[in-house]
Scaffold this active site. Structure first.
Site, short mmCIF file in Angstrom:
data_model
loop_
_atom_site.label_atom_id
_atom_site.label_comp_id
_atom_site.label_asym_id
_atom_site.label_seq_id
_atom_site.Cartn_x
_atom_site.Cartn_y
_atom_site.Cartn_z
N PHE A 1 0.85 -1.18 0.00
CA PHE A 1 0.00 0.00 0.00
C PHE A 1 0.90 1.24 0.00
O PHE A 1 1.83 1.34 0.81
CB PHE A 1 -0.93 0.01 1.21
CG PHE A 1 -1.98 1.06 1.12
CD1 PHE A 1 -3.06 0.90 0.26
CD2 PHE A 1 -1.90 2.22 1.87
CE1 PHE A 1 -4.03 1.88 0.15
CE2 PHE A 1 -2.86 3.21 1.76
CZ PHE A 1 -3.94 3.04 0.90
N ASP B 1 1.49 -4.47 9.01
CA ASP B 1 0.31 -3.64 8.80
C ASP B 1 -0.89 -4.60 8.65
O ASP B 1 -0.95 -5.39 7.71
CB ASP B 1 0.49 -2.80 7.53
CG ASP B 1 -0.66 -1.83 7.28
OD1 ASP B 1 -1.76 -2.06 7.81
OD2 ASP B 1 -0.46 -0.85 6.53
N TYR C 1 -11.44 1.13 10.42
CA TYR C 1 -12.64 1.48 9.64
C TYR C 1 -12.96 0.50 8.53
O TYR C 1 -13.91 0.71 7.79
CB TYR C 1 -12.53 2.91 9.09
CG TYR C 1 -11.26 3.22 8.33
CD1 TYR C 1 -11.07 2.79 7.02
CD2 TYR C 1 -10.27 3.98 8.92
CE1 TYR C 1 -9.92 3.10 6.33
CE2 TYR C 1 -9.11 4.30 8.24
CZ TYR C 1 -8.94 3.86 6.94
OH TYR C 1 -7.79 4.16 6.25
N LYS C 2 -12.19 -0.57 8.42
CA LYS C 2 -12.50 -1.58 7.41
C LYS C 2 -13.32 -2.70 8.06
O LYS C 2 -14.47 -2.50 8.39
CB LYS C 2 -11.21 -2.09 6.76
CG LYS C 2 -10.39 -1.00 6.08
CD LYS C 2 -9.14 -1.55 5.43
CE LYS C 2 -8.20 -0.47 4.95
NZ LYS C 2 -8.75 0.41 3.92
N ARG D 1 -12.37 -5.20 -7.25
CA ARG D 1 -12.12 -5.79 -5.93
C ARG D 1 -13.43 -5.94 -5.15
O ARG D 1 -14.21 -5.00 -5.02
CB ARG D 1 -11.16 -4.86 -5.17
CG ARG D 1 -10.58 -5.41 -3.91
CD ARG D 1 -9.58 -4.43 -3.32
NE ARG D 1 -10.25 -3.26 -2.74
CZ ARG D 1 -9.75 -2.52 -1.76
NH1 ARG D 1 -8.55 -2.79 -1.29
NH2 ARG D 1 -10.40 -1.48 -1.29
#
Length: 410
Positions: free
Chosen positions: A124, A195, A220-221, A369
């Site tokens: 990322f 991560d 928040y995922k 995705r």
């Protein structure tokens, strides 16, 4: 396999009732929980109460009366069981990017004689950007190595100062063997930061058992904490004493309200705090994590894999003829809780899907995705999403978006 079979699987699912813990809009199939989790039903009322009563009436007294002062640690302790950590090893603070900086800077400052900082190619971007900035900040002491995912272990040796890896790749969902790589690093005396942003709440994690000492992640995922909710830092109890924070603020001071002129660190995980915590966002985090109350993570992982396998099987049957190819690993143990496909016109297809009420997302250059959030995604949702996608391709409705300029958020 047909739609009736999917409905039967949902009726037999041990997590079937958990979907009711979320406020999901009618007529929408939501496959973007790996970007922003759905809203828990209890969140809005509690944040409203925090604003109107605790802030509005309690004012400054609410720092103690409503437990605001200890909420960052309390939220961390709530997250700990979901990642295989212990009480006192997790605290919620800042963003993932800032937390990466805090940990990486502290670990690099301790490094002597080692130059290589290893991460993976295709990681990322913010993780890589943080490392680039630190390499510059340390005046050229460290060299950034972008290794191919399959060559990570071979890139780590006695000259490595730090390894930073994302457990589940944000594009493809490919998942590293955290236990193996952590052991490989430990044998060579190399610190590693993981991560967990695309892992926590969806895939097996056992940080204590796997010997992981440092990790960060967002809330928040899959943890459903809300847009922009603060991230968390994990530090193994064995590593806390040696940690010397680089970003030092009053919330990590040994005596916050002693207002001393010089810094003295606290002795616990609160070392990783800096400034005043965002109370309203933390309340959202607490409710997001509470959606896992009473839920067996083995059931979460099992459902994730069943849903993903179903998606891949249906895609093989119905989507491959339209030019889709699987970008995610086929082996369930090597894949996080998402299914990604490559397609030449993935962006236009993603726009057509949203117009049809199926929310997935696009990741450059050619990835479509689908996030698999086991707490609320159903087997029948997978069937309907693939069916909608097949109809879009058969009717070529995606062509209406073929010349669309990319949105600022894709």
């Amino acid at each position: 396999m047909d739609r009736d079979a999917c409905e039967r699987m949902d009726r037999d699912c041990p997590l079937g009732d958990v979907r009711e813990r979320f406020s999901l809009p009618e007529g929408v199939l939501y496959f973007d929980g790996n970007s922003l989790g759905a809203l828990p039903r209890t969140t809005a009322a509690d944040i409203d109460r925090a604003v109107r009563e605790e802030w509005g009436r309690g004012l400054v007294e609410s720092w103690l009366d409503a437990d605001w002062f200890f909420l960052a640690r309390k939220a961390g302790d709530a997250i700990a069981p979901l990642i295989g950590a212990s009480e006192g090893e997790v605290v919620v603070a800042d963003s993932t990017s800032v937390n990466l900086f805090k940990l990486a800077a502290a670990l690099l400052r301790r490094s002597e004689g080692r130059r290589a900082v290893v991460t993976e190619r295709g990681n990322f971007p913010t993780d890589v950007y943080i490392l680039e900035g630190l390499a510059d900040l340390f005046g050229g002491r460290f060299d950034l190595v972008l290794a191919a995912p399959e060559a990570i272990a071979g890139s780590i040796d006695e000259g490595t100062a730090l390894v930073l890896l994302t457990h589940v790749n944000f594009r493809t969902g490919a998942m590293h063997d955290m236990e193996r790589i952590t052991g490989h690093c430990r044998e060579r005396g190399v610190p590693v930061i993981w991560d967990l942003s695309h892992s926590a709440g969806a895939v097996p994690l056992a940080l204590n058992r796997w010997g992981v000492e440092h990790a960060v992640g967002c809330t928040y995922k899959f943890l459903n904490g809300g847009p922009g909710a603060p991230a968390y830092i994990y530090m193994a109890a064995s590593a806390i004493a040696a940690h010397e924070p680089v970003m030092t603020g009053w919330f990590s001071h040994a005596d916050q309200f002693g207002f001393e002129d010089r810094y003295r660190p606290t002795g616990g995980i609160e070392k990783c705090l800096v400034g005043t915590p965002p109370i309203l966002s933390l309340r959202g985090v607490m409710h997001g994590v509470a959606t896992f109350d009473g839920v067996d993570m083995d059931d979460v992982v099992g459902k994730s894999r069943r849903l993903s396998e179903l998606f891949i099987r249906l895609a093989d049957d119905r989507l491959v003829p339209y030019g889709f190819s699987l970008a995610s690993p086929r082996e369930p143990g090597a894949r996080g809780s998402q299914v990604s496909f490559r397609h030449e016109h993935a962006y236009a297809v993603s726009k057509a899907l949203r117009a049809a009420g199926v929310v997935a997302d696009f990741r450059s250059p050619d990835i479509l995705r689908f996030g698999i959030a086991p707490l609320y995604v159903r087997h029948v949702d997978v069937w309907d999403a693939v069916d909608a996608l097949a109809q879009i391709m058969a009717g070529e409705s995606w062509r209406a978006h073929g010349t669309d300029a990319p949105d600022p958020v894709t």
